[in-house]
Design an enzyme around this catalytic site. Sequence first.
Site, short mmCIF file in Angstrom:
data_model
loop_
_atom_site.label_atom_id
_atom_site.label_comp_id
_atom_site.label_asym_id
_atom_site.label_seq_id
_atom_site.Cartn_x
_atom_site.Cartn_y
_atom_site.Cartn_z
N HIS A 279 -14.86 -12.13 -27.63
CA HIS A 279 -14.69 -10.85 -28.30
C HIS A 279 -13.44 -10.16 -27.76
O HIS A 279 -13.15 -10.22 -26.55
CB HIS A 279 -15.88 -9.92 -28.02
CG HIS A 279 -17.18 -10.35 -28.65
ND1 HIS A 279 -17.31 -11.41 -29.52
CD2 HIS A 279 -18.43 -9.80 -28.54
CE1 HIS A 279 -18.58 -11.50 -29.91
NE2 HIS A 279 -19.28 -10.54 -29.33
N CYS B 23 -23.00 -7.83 -25.23
CA CYS B 23 -21.73 -8.47 -24.84
C CYS B 23 -20.52 -7.54 -24.95
O CYS B 23 -19.66 -7.53 -24.06
CB CYS B 23 -21.49 -9.72 -25.68
SG CYS B 23 -21.90 -9.50 -27.42
P1 NAP Z 1 -30.13 -18.86 -31.20
O1 NAP Z 1 -29.03 -19.84 -30.96
O2 NAP Z 1 -30.64 -18.66 -32.57
O3 NAP Z 1 -31.37 -19.27 -30.23
C1 NAP Z 1 -32.62 -18.63 -30.27
C2 NAP Z 1 -33.53 -19.17 -29.20
O4 NAP Z 1 -34.77 -18.45 -29.23
C3 NAP Z 1 -33.88 -20.64 -29.40
O5 NAP Z 1 -34.08 -21.27 -28.16
C4 NAP Z 1 -35.21 -20.55 -30.16
O6 NAP Z 1 -36.02 -21.68 -30.00
C5 NAP Z 1 -35.84 -19.38 -29.42
N1 NAP Z 1 -36.91 -18.80 -30.23
C6 NAP Z 1 -36.81 -18.30 -31.48
N2 NAP Z 1 -38.04 -17.92 -31.92
C7 NAP Z 1 -38.90 -18.18 -30.92
C8 NAP Z 1 -40.31 -18.05 -30.76
N3 NAP Z 1 -41.09 -17.53 -31.73
N4 NAP Z 1 -40.87 -18.42 -29.58
C9 NAP Z 1 -40.10 -18.96 -28.60
N5 NAP Z 1 -38.76 -19.12 -28.70
C10 NAP Z 1 -38.18 -18.74 -29.84
O7 NAP Z 1 -29.72 -17.42 -30.69
P2 NAP Z 1 -28.74 -17.02 -29.48
O8 NAP Z 1 -27.39 -16.79 -30.04
O9 NAP Z 1 -28.93 -17.96 -28.35
O10 NAP Z 1 -29.33 -15.58 -29.11
C11 NAP Z 1 -30.64 -15.44 -28.60
C12 NAP Z 1 -30.89 -13.99 -28.23
O11 NAP Z 1 -30.04 -13.65 -27.12
C13 NAP Z 1 -30.53 -12.98 -29.32
O12 NAP Z 1 -31.60 -12.79 -30.21
C14 NAP Z 1 -30.21 -11.76 -28.53
O13 NAP Z 1 -31.39 -11.02 -28.27
C15 NAP Z 1 -29.64 -12.31 -27.24
N6 NAP Z 1 -28.17 -12.25 -27.26
C16 NAP Z 1 -27.59 -11.37 -26.45
C17 NAP Z 1 -26.24 -11.25 -26.44
C18 NAP Z 1 -25.61 -10.21 -25.60
O14 NAP Z 1 -24.81 -9.49 -26.13
N7 NAP Z 1 -25.95 -10.09 -24.33
C19 NAP Z 1 -25.43 -12.06 -27.23
C20 NAP Z 1 -26.04 -12.98 -28.04
C21 NAP Z 1 -27.42 -13.07 -28.05
P3 NAP Z 1 -36.02 -22.85 -31.13
O15 NAP Z 1 -34.77 -23.64 -30.91
O16 NAP Z 1 -37.25 -23.61 -30.81
O17 NAP Z 1 -36.06 -22.18 -32.46
O1 3JN Z 2 -23.12 -9.98 -32.61
C1 3JN Z 2 -22.69 -10.13 -31.46
O2 3JN Z 2 -21.52 -10.43 -31.23
C2 3JN Z 2 -23.59 -9.89 -30.31
C3 3JN Z 2 -25.01 -9.98 -30.72
C4 3JN Z 2 -25.98 -9.62 -29.94
C5 3JN Z 2 -27.37 -9.64 -30.39
C6 3JN Z 2 -27.74 -10.47 -31.45
C7 3JN Z 2 -29.04 -10.44 -31.92
C8 3JN Z 2 -29.97 -9.58 -31.37
C9 3JN Z 2 -28.31 -8.80 -29.79
C10 3JN Z 2 -27.94 -7.98 -28.61
O3 3JN Z 2 -27.79 -8.58 -27.54
O4 3JN Z 2 -27.77 -6.76 -28.69
C11 3JN Z 2 -29.61 -8.75 -30.31
C12 3JN Z 2 -30.62 -7.83 -29.76
O5 3JN Z 2 -30.72 -6.69 -30.25
O6 3JN Z 2 -31.35 -8.25 -28.87
#
Ligand code: NAP
Ligand code: 3JN
Length: 350
Positions: free
Chosen positions: A256, A132
Amino acid sequence: MSRRFNVAVAGATGAVGQMMIKVLEERDFPVNEIRYLASERSEGKELSFRGQKVIVRKLGHDSFDGVDVALFSAGGGRSLEFAPSAAEAGAVVIDNSSAWRMDPDVPLVVPEVNPHAVAGYTNRGIIANPNCSTIQMMVALKPLHDYAKIQRIVVSTYQAVSGTGQKAIDELEAEVKQWASGAGEGKGAKGYAGEFDYSAYPYQIAFNCLPHIDVFTENGYTKEEMKMVNETRKILEDDTIMVSATTVRVPVFYSHSESVNLKFADPVSADKARELLSSAPGVKVVDDVSKNIYPMPLDAEGQDLTFVGRIREDISQENGLDLWVVADNIRKGAATNAVQIAELMAEKYL
Ligand code: NAP
Ligand code: 3JN
């Protein structure tokens, strides 16, 4: 009739997954069938899409039969394990984690910046969404880079707790409520230190700033900071750009903010930068200090644009510029960027 697509959302119950679903609805993405995938914990849970009931299924290797586009936001481990199965089943994976971002065969795409890169999806069937903090910085810097070539970036971020997920949003709210309920009365911001069980962060986040996002690496920078370095170079296709980042968690729920200092090869005045940014895709210039007008996270929340203000020439170096860049981290920083990539694919490649 134009084509409609079968879409899977892996991580559908999470903060990013929920926003992906909302953005697919809002932007009227041409969905035929939608499939929600999550962990065993959510199996059978009832969610909806455009008012229709959708039952969450457990993510597995066999979840992707007939799927055209698979949006992943279930964490890096799940992306590493299941994205290849989705691609093998014929889906194009758009992955929100860092798992595939630096793979040379996987395009890393911000649609306003390097839409041409999506063509590389044929290598592995996977396209990566950048971090992000990188996304909003790229949207703001690309027009300036094209004009005067950026040589060096020094960036400090002010990142909202929603970047950590729902758990951290709840933790900030609980801390503020506990403080406001009287626990902190007369003791300043540290009123309840020691009485609270932190779990999202190693310290209290209410009334605090933590210069620590993701884990520390051997060079003293955090992984989040190194993501900004490496992803910037990959997206701008220029390994000579020098980047130094300090990423900081602040007690803000959504959006952010970034203080960005730039050194260019050629001169670029503040007025020229304002002109370039005013016509740049995905950017809104919010910059009138005579009226105290500048971008703020509260104003960016819920929006898809990247807001740029405090545009000024750097008094400490030649060909330098300073900017303040703000965007909604869950929308443009994650869900919207992923859906925009899906739109590019649907328009040109699928
Ligand atoms: P979150 O609210 O904790 O949601 C996690 C999701 O993953 C939930 O749907 C969860 O399902 C699912 N999950 C966890 N363990 C799993 C498993 N073993 N099998 C299948 N599904 C599973 O997290 P979030 O904030 O949405 O973030 C999720 C991911 O998106 C992060 O880990 C990161 O890689 C990515 N992300 C990217 C950015 C970016 O900068 N582009 C920003 C934030 C996050 P349940 O509800 O069933 O546990
Ligand atoms: O902390 C934030 O503001 C952004 C977080 C992103 C994030 C959180 C958990 C795992 C990432 C990411 O997108 O880089 C990951 C990841 O490494 O996939």
